[in-house]
Motif scaffolding. Sequence first.
Motif, PDB file in Angstrom:
ATOM      1  N   ARG A  20      47.232  50.836  40.995  1.00 23.89           N
ATOM      2  CA  ARG A  20      46.769  50.456  39.659  1.00 23.89           C
ATOM      3  C   ARG A  20      45.269  50.224  39.770  1.00 23.89           C
ATOM      4  NH1 ARG A  20      51.226  49.427  36.623  1.00 23.89           N
ATOM      5  NH2 ARG A  20      50.300  48.546  34.766  1.00 23.89           N
ATOM      6  N   PHE A  21      44.524  50.789  38.846  1.00 23.65           N
ATOM      7  CA  PHE A  21      43.077  50.666  38.874  1.00 23.65           C
ATOM      8  C   PHE A  21      42.625  49.630  37.867  1.00 23.65           C
ATOM      9  CE2 PHE A  21      44.100  54.880  40.388  1.00 23.65           C
ATOM     10  CZ  PHE A  21      43.314  54.978  41.520  1.00 23.65           C
ATOM     11  N   LYS A  22      41.657  48.836  38.262  1.00 19.21           N
ATOM     12  CA  LYS A  22      41.075  47.837  37.378  1.00 19.21           C
ATOM     13  C   LYS A  22      39.900  48.458  36.639  1.00 19.21           C
ATOM     14  CE  LYS A  22      42.426  44.007  40.300  1.00 19.21           C
ATOM     15  NZ  LYS A  22      42.020  42.830  41.024  1.00 19.21           N
ATOM     16  N   THR A  23      39.506  47.833  35.555  1.00 16.88           N
ATOM     17  CA  THR A  23      38.351  48.298  34.798  1.00 16.88           C
ATOM     18  C   THR A  23      37.106  48.214  35.670  1.00 16.88           C
ATOM     19  OG1 THR A  23      39.378  47.490  32.787  1.00 16.88           O
ATOM     20  CG2 THR A  23      37.035  47.937  32.681  1.00 16.88           C
ATOM     21  N   GLY A  24      36.277  49.220  35.581  1.00 19.60           N
ATOM     22  CA  GLY A  24      35.045  49.237  36.358  1.00 19.60           C
ATOM     23  C   GLY A  24      35.011  50.432  37.282  1.00 19.60           C
ATOM     24  N   VAL A  25      34.122  50.381  38.237  1.00 16.83           N
ATOM     25  CA  VAL A  25      33.923  51.476  39.178  1.00 16.83           C
ATOM     26  C   VAL A  25      34.865  51.293  40.358  1.00 16.83           C
ATOM     27  CG1 VAL A  25      32.261  52.581  40.717  1.00 16.83           C
ATOM     28  CG2 VAL A  25      31.515  51.710  38.494  1.00 16.83           C
ATOM     29  N   THR A  26      35.480  52.387  40.782  1.00 15.62           N
ATOM     30  CA  THR A  26      36.369  52.367  41.938  1.00 15.62           C
ATOM     31  C   THR A  26      35.819  53.302  42.995  1.00 15.62           C
ATOM     32  OG1 THR A  26      38.312  51.938  40.567  1.00 15.62           O
ATOM     33  CG2 THR A  26      38.710  52.869  42.753  1.00 15.62           C
ATOM     34  N   GLY A  27      35.744  52.834  44.211  1.00 12.63           N
ATOM     35  CA  GLY A  27      35.328  53.670  45.334  1.00 12.63           C
ATOM     36  C   GLY A  27      36.542  54.042  46.167  1.00 12.63           C
ATOM     37  N   ILE A  28      36.546  55.260  46.675  1.00 10.88           N
ATOM     38  CA  ILE A  28      37.621  55.709  47.550  1.00 10.88           C
ATOM     39  C   ILE A  28      37.007  55.946  48.917  1.00 10.88           C
ATOM     40  CG2 ILE A  28      39.377  57.469  47.959  1.00 10.88           C
ATOM     41  CD1 ILE A  28      39.376  57.985  44.924  1.00 10.88           C
ATOM     42  N   LEU A  29      37.400  55.141  49.878  1.00  7.70           N
ATOM     43  CA  LEU A  29      36.822  55.183  51.213  1.00  7.70           C
ATOM     44  C   LEU A  29      37.883  55.533  52.236  1.00  7.70           C
ATOM     45  CD1 LEU A  29      34.890  51.793  50.976  1.00  7.70           C
ATOM     46  CD2 LEU A  29      33.991  54.073  50.497  1.00  7.70           C
TER      47      LEU A  29
END
Length: 125
Positions: A20-29
Amino acid sequence: MILEQLELKNACQYKRFRKRFKTGVTGILGANGAGKSNLVKMMQATLTNDFAPLGTKKKCHRYGAEDEDSYIKATWNHNGVRFTVSRGISPANSRLKIETDENEITRSIAVREQLHRILSIDEYI
């Protein structure tokens, strides 16, 4: 457009993945070969049903799980319309459920047409 949730089962190198993604920027590392690019390509495939960036649809089925179901599923929110689209890798199918509608769309062409309406995409571009 906002991606709210992504789920993969037996897709690429993922046996089971749900986020589940939260509002804002998501980084995938992650390390090389961990599947970062495949996640992004799978997000795209939920909307387009185009698996070409991943090779072929058959190549997206996780190695060693050929006899098991395989799919990708994502919940999106676009201009206040919340919808969940799933793409079966094996068995091959498409499904679209719009939060405000009772019915689920299960014909590939109808899924494509409805997504074009939601996203305001001209089919002839």
